[in-house]
Scaffold this active site. Sequence first.
Site, PDB file in Angstrom:
ATOM      1  CG  HIS A   8      47.013  43.059  46.524  1.00 36.45           C
ATOM      2  ND1 HIS A   8      46.295  41.891  46.407  1.00 36.45           N
ATOM      3  CD2 HIS A   8      46.274  44.014  45.889  1.00 36.45           C
ATOM      4  CE1 HIS A   8      45.170  42.121  45.739  1.00 36.45           C
ATOM      5  NE2 HIS A   8      45.136  43.403  45.412  1.00 36.45           N
ATOM      6  CB  THR A  10      55.091  42.014  45.668  1.00 32.12           C
ATOM      7  OG1 THR A  10      56.198  42.231  46.551  1.00 32.12           O
ATOM      8  CG2 THR A  10      54.588  43.355  45.131  1.00 32.12           C
ATOM      9  CD  GLU A  73      50.196  43.055  44.153  1.00 29.66           C
ATOM     10  OE1 GLU A  73      50.930  42.850  45.154  1.00 29.66           O
ATOM     11  OE2 GLU A  73      49.394  42.209  43.708  1.00 29.66           O
ATOM     12  CG  HIS A 111      44.301  39.852  48.290  1.00 32.42           C
ATOM     13  ND1 HIS A 111      45.314  39.230  47.601  1.00 32.42           N
ATOM     14  CD2 HIS A 111      43.154  39.476  47.663  1.00 32.42           C
ATOM     15  CE1 HIS A 111      44.803  38.528  46.606  1.00 32.42           C
ATOM     16  NE2 HIS A 111      43.492  38.653  46.623  1.00 32.42           N
ATOM     17  CG  ASP A 121      47.994  39.821  49.918  1.00 28.22           C
ATOM     18  OD1 ASP A 121      47.317  38.792  50.021  1.00 28.22           O
ATOM     19  OD2 ASP A 121      47.959  40.547  48.910  1.00 28.22           O
TER      20      ASP A 121
END
Length: 201
Positions: A8, A10, A73, A111, A121
């Site tokens: 991912h 953020t 992340e 993701h 993302d």
Amino acid sequence: MPSLIVLHYTAMNSAQAALHRLCDPAYEVSAHYLIGADGTLWQMVDEKDRAWHAGAGSWHGQTDINSRSIGIELDNTGKHPFPEPQLTVLDRLLTQTMARWSISPHRVIGHSDMAPGRKIDPGPRFPWQRLEYLNLAGQRGRNNDPQCASMRTFRTLVENAGFPPDVDDETLLAAVRLRYRPWANGPLAPADFVPLASKDR
């Protein structure tokens, strides 16, 4: 036992802001790891425990991705390149995590791969080919002569690759391009089939 790793970004202005969000129960979102732009690594959830990072989606027909994945992340807004210190730490973390849980490169996804149309993302600037070169993500195909460039054939190849089939053609094409050809636009083209050539998954 985790069998997937989901990457991912953020979409926040700083790693500290993301850390605060990911550790605040009020937001009902979490991840196993956060990697700052400078390479700082935080672990927030034990790898064997469930984190709330993926949401609705599927991969190779499997749903409840949160229960079967490790979420990483990356401190990035989605509008700029991922810096080398951050990528170096990601390379090392992926190598170690994949070895610990026997996760194959084809089980390292974005993701956007598992949630087409809902998530974008780690985005068009993420260097997937770097991970492929290091065998930390599934190798794209090298088929330069697709025999049948129809949407039906495309959807079959995409579903075989693991992408969820339950989205419309335009959304599915956008998700695949985000992973393999983020600069592309327009209708389905023969080049969209190249990275989807049959390969071991």
